[in-house]
Design a protein around this motif. Structure first.
Motif, short mmCIF file in Angstrom:
data_model
loop_
_atom_site.label_atom_id
_atom_site.label_comp_id
_atom_site.label_asym_id
_atom_site.label_seq_id
_atom_site.Cartn_x
_atom_site.Cartn_y
_atom_site.Cartn_z
N LEU D 116 39.96 5.41 -22.13
CA LEU D 116 39.13 4.98 -20.76
C LEU D 116 37.75 5.61 -21.27
N GLY D 117 36.58 4.78 -20.56
CA GLY D 117 35.23 5.17 -20.55
C GLY D 117 34.78 6.61 -20.65
N PHE D 118 34.65 7.80 -20.58
CA PHE D 118 34.17 9.25 -20.89
C PHE D 118 33.37 9.26 -21.98
N ASN D 119 32.15 8.54 -21.73
CA ASN D 119 31.73 9.04 -22.99
C ASN D 119 31.19 10.34 -23.67
N ARG D 120 31.06 10.97 -22.27
CA ARG D 120 30.87 12.62 -22.95
C ARG D 120 32.21 13.02 -24.23
N ARG D 121 32.96 12.51 -23.93
CA ARG D 121 33.87 13.14 -24.79
C ARG D 121 33.48 12.98 -26.64
N HIS D 122 32.66 11.42 -26.99
CA HIS D 122 32.35 11.48 -27.76
C HIS D 122 30.62 12.17 -28.42
N ASP D 123 30.06 12.33 -27.00
CA ASP D 123 29.13 13.03 -27.77
C ASP D 123 29.21 13.93 -28.82
N PHE D 166 31.18 12.47 -5.48
CA PHE D 166 31.89 13.13 -6.58
C PHE D 166 32.64 12.62 -7.23
N ARG D 167 33.31 11.00 -6.40
CA ARG D 167 34.30 9.55 -7.10
C ARG D 167 33.53 9.26 -8.44
N ASP D 168 31.93 9.87 -8.20
CA ASP D 168 31.11 8.15 -9.16
C ASP D 168 30.13 9.36 -10.50
N MET D 169 29.84 10.48 -9.78
CA MET D 169 29.14 11.05 -10.75
C MET D 169 29.98 12.14 -11.94
N MET D 170 30.24 12.96 -10.61
CA MET D 170 31.14 14.39 -10.89
C MET D 170 32.16 13.91 -11.39
N ILE D 171 32.79 13.19 -11.46
CA ILE D 171 33.97 12.74 -11.92
C ILE D 171 33.83 12.77 -13.88
N HIS D 172 32.81 12.51 -14.40
CA HIS D 172 31.94 12.62 -15.58
C HIS D 172 32.49 14.51 -15.89
N ASP D 173 32.27 15.10 -15.02
CA ASP D 173 31.83 16.45 -15.51
C ASP D 173 33.40 17.05 -15.24
N PHE D 174 34.24 16.22 -13.87
CA PHE D 174 35.49 17.07 -13.69
C PHE D 174 35.73 17.27 -14.66
N ASP D 175 35.74 15.53 -16.36
CA ASP D 175 36.42 15.39 -17.21
C ASP D 175 36.23 16.25 -18.13
#
Lengths: 331, 331, 331, 331
Positions: D116-123, D166-175
């Motif tokens: 899944l494209g949670f790109n920040r994990r790859h930062d 929350f679902r569109d933007m903060m979802i990245h931060d929740f991840d």
């Protein structure tokens, strides 16, 4: 641009990878005096390993990147020019002025796009500093300070063949100084010591050096070199002027900061040129291709190689004779 | 300690305030050739304004702080020694070596606690850097870089009487270099230009200078001076060695950072010596009192003034004759 | 101003020293329930050690600084007001709203200059941040983030008498929030855990907490507290708005940076409030004296103490009932 | 790996370029509901533009990258699984839990490599922070602070279809919170306001939000979101623990610093996700290919998408009902 690579060593491999990622350039062939090295690199990118001779004879090849050993640079540069191919040559063209001038003469007779591998001109930080100076951000530049330290000293046998610290290492800083000061340098004063490895001193060289340059209008430039910075590649430039100061500082892999024992800790600078100047190598190829396509001069050319070498020779003479040397003396 | 202050000008006022806040010292009297200045300052602190003569004759006074004009320093210093009073003298003792040596001779004959106002040795940052070097933090020091720029150039008439940039301004950096290098300096090379105010050049001085020092063991030290840094007092030191690098950087009033247009913005460095070295002036008085009480040498003494002046003279000669000057030549 | 000090403990000593260095204030007397402590401190500054009663009866005393134990604050505050003396009272006035309100009523009946010891309002960094916000630097403030961590947790018995983390520690942050948000706070949401020392949990308190405040216009404020930051006192504020962001960060003793193993290392933040807020304590006294002289309100007054306590009570209730609490509920 | 791309919009283009530079992956085809967009992108990389149907039927295609519009994600994800192709799906799988769970069920029945494209994990920065926490650098983590601000708010019509902040933007931060806290989150408290653009409020959403998360063991996490940071993409994480603190801060193009008016100025943070997470997109593809080759789970998978969505739903409910919401309530 169909580009052939001569030299499959460390820096050759960097260029091969950069070329591979550049959609504007196709790696056409690889040559190396060590056939195995050429073949191994060629295989990696699915291209031919051929001789340098074959490269110069191949009409399908537009350009040559010379990344072979220093004593071969001038010959290959001349043959590239004579065969009408654009050429990107690793610095230096040669370790002496006479041979360098011969090569420049051939280039004059056979004008081709000729770029010299002064990679730091392509570094985003130094390029931004140059641009900001050009934009008048610091008013009139009055002094320039260049700190340039390698992470670890080369072996003494390398030093013996290198032409000495001024021609081998500080030559990059001389080019930065010329590029940023943007006016003739008239005097060079050098001091140097062997503080790191006595074998370097026995090889007739220094490992720690400070040089002062004076320009025609009286601007002053300081360059500090050391062959060993235990914390990594130390590459900083400070330009000071009437309206302010610009500083380009070391880069780190990330901006992560730890606070605890032993304090507030950030990463060490990037280790060496492959890490620090990765973007610069890519920008260098872009500039070369772009210059070739547009028929314009690349950001650094053969003449820049000659001028940097003159400064290195002046520094060497200054160190030897313990006196400031006028550039006029160098010829 | 009952301390009398000679000199009620700018720096005298700084000292008066520092003394007032120090519970170990009592301001006993103020003297100044301008009686009004003395009286005004004396009134502010509720003490007597008397003549310098009266100070030296007063047995109730333990110590003298000389903050008068430079040409009077040596005389007052000698009289303080001759009258058995401890003395804290603003630098320089004199602008020439001969006069300085005379004063040192008197001090030898009349040994009193004698501190010299090299305030930077008392700066918390530079003191911490010195301590870290002494603790072996950077291994063997190999090079030292001192950047020292004033916020604004003095008037040309000041320059004319100042003894020149090397004796007036860089002398502080020479002292830092001696203190941090901690071994004899054997050679001095100077370059200088007049880039800021032509009137300074007409007064026979430079406003921008770079000096290289070489120590007995081959360590190299670079000093950069400018008479005008539009952003404030630029006071930085970088010590580089086999095990790392230490950098003392500029101070700002707060650590506030704004992010927005035109970027990430922190405050400019503190404006000038009164702001940057406020703590140093206080530590200087502490060290003086402490040295007097314990009968030990202060952190900077008369001999340090002499040695820094020798370096300044060497730099002046190097600039004049466009050659490196050996310290032996200076005598 | 002739100022008497009640309380000769740690914070009392800090104030005594600050007063001693302030030419506008004279320390008139010291009182403490522990006579020895009072005498020792009084001796140090050459003043009388007398009883609190004697202080309030002494017409020669203009003002009282209350630095005694918390349960005595309200009484002393009232007696100061009743005897017509200006008063600088350490926070909090009392640990409960009712007692605080009583004291405020007495102050209303006997109006004197009354300052409350919210020292952070006097911190140069936070004051500069406040000023920059007032100057419109960040446009409309939309969110505020306050990080506030002590270096080490207090003993559990201290915690038991402290009124809890919100009233004892975060009350400073509530005051910062009120001061910087500059509009009514309408809702408080608290979360807290005991992660550091189980004894704190057994004492009915938390050692780690996060609170969200909502203002009337919808601005959001986050406060993070921890009772233990192993690297020192962590005191940072970030104000975010339509035109940018302002960040006040931790202070260190010097700007010295070491580069080597284990990276680029700067000092840890200053250890605790005595180091970090040294300048603030001095500015606090200045503001108090100045307010008294000019008949104006000090930067923080008794009402500010009441309002911060209301927020702390709301946070405590929110934590207990696991729900957001409206300020209206607190009364 | 022969990879087909579904979606030729902004993020699709980023992926196409990344794939082109990755020697391990070959772009096999491009699909888009807008045939022209697909053809244009396909032409650029010399590949076929075909329909999504054709992709799923093509046995020569190993994997699918879903970068189409959100409502199509779940369908394509299921079809990829059903046709036995590895899949890298942009987040979110769907905007509601029920649809997301259906897709997960299909994945269970047809197990393929699913990233899944949670790109920040790859930062690189956040990955280094994660690693340092795992290495015990900060001891036991006690609190986590995530600041995440976009440079500019989206149009109100985008907001309306987005599922809310929350679902569109903060979802990245929740991840990020889930990934870094590494233990179940049990409670969510949200506050939100519309401070930037009233149209966003009219669309039923907030543009400024603060959320507190509580984990099973009592760790606290704060997340700050804003739809508009005028200075660029503000992406910072701070992890605080018993042995220290780690901070990942914003990145800038260069480390150039200007000192002059208006202070000491560094560049603004990189503008948005394409700039800041350029390296992350490349690392994401590497991880996907590597996971596929080794038959291991990718760094972020479908289950992570579901869990982040549960947190977003809890936050939405908390905001609506103005109360903390237990994760158990969400199902």
């Amino acid at each position: 641009m169909r580009l052939a690579l001569i030299g499959a060593g460390r820096i050759g491999k960097v260029h091969a990878r950069t070329i591979d990622l550049n959609p504007e350039v196709t790696l056409a062939a690889v040559a190396d005096v060590h056939a195995e090295a050429a073949e191994s690199l060629a295989r990696q990118y699915g291209v031919r390993a051929i001789s340098a001779d074959a490269i110069f004879e191949d009409d399908g090849i537009d350009a040559v990147l010379i990344a072979s050993s220093t004593p071969t640079h001038a010959d290959y540069l001349e043959r590239a020019a004579q065969s009408g191919k654009a050429v990107l040559c690793e610095k230096p063209i040669a370790l002496d002025l006479a041979r360098t001038r011969e090569a420049l003469k051939i280039l004059e007779e056979h004008p081709v796009t000729c770029a010299l591998g002064f990679n730091r001109r392509h570094d985003p930080q130094f390029a931004a500093l140059k641009q900001a100076v050009a934009d008048g951000r610091i008013g009139d530049m009055e002094s320039l300070i260049i700190i340039s330290r390698d992470p670890a000293p080369p072996p003494a046998e390398y030093v013996r063949a290198s032409g000495g610290l001024f021609r081998d290492m500080m030559i990059h800083d001389f080019d930065m100084a010329r590029w940023l000061l943007d006016e003739p340098i008239v005097q060079v004063q050098a001091q140097g010591s062997c503080l790191i490895n006595p074998a370097i001193g026995e090889a007739g060289d220094v490992d720690t050096a400070m040089v002062t340059l004076v320009t025609a209008s009286g601007r002053l430039c300081h360059i500090s070199n050391s062959r060993r910075a235990c914390y990594g590649y130390d590459q900083r430039i400070e330009a000071f002027g009437s309206a302010g100061m610009l500083q380009a500082s070391n880069e780190t892999e990330t901006r992560l900061r730890f606070t605890g024992e032993p304090g507030q800790v950030e990463e060490k600078p990037k280790w060496f040129f492959l890490e620090r100047y990765a973007q610069a190598y890519s920008a260098e190829i872009n500039d070369f291709v772009d210059a070739w396509q547009q028929g314009r001069a690349p950001l650094a050319g053969a003449q820049d190689g000659l001028e940097a070498l003159r400064l290195a020779d002046a520094a060497q003479l200054s160190l030897l004779e313990r006196r400031p040397v006028s550039l006029d003396e160098i010829g």
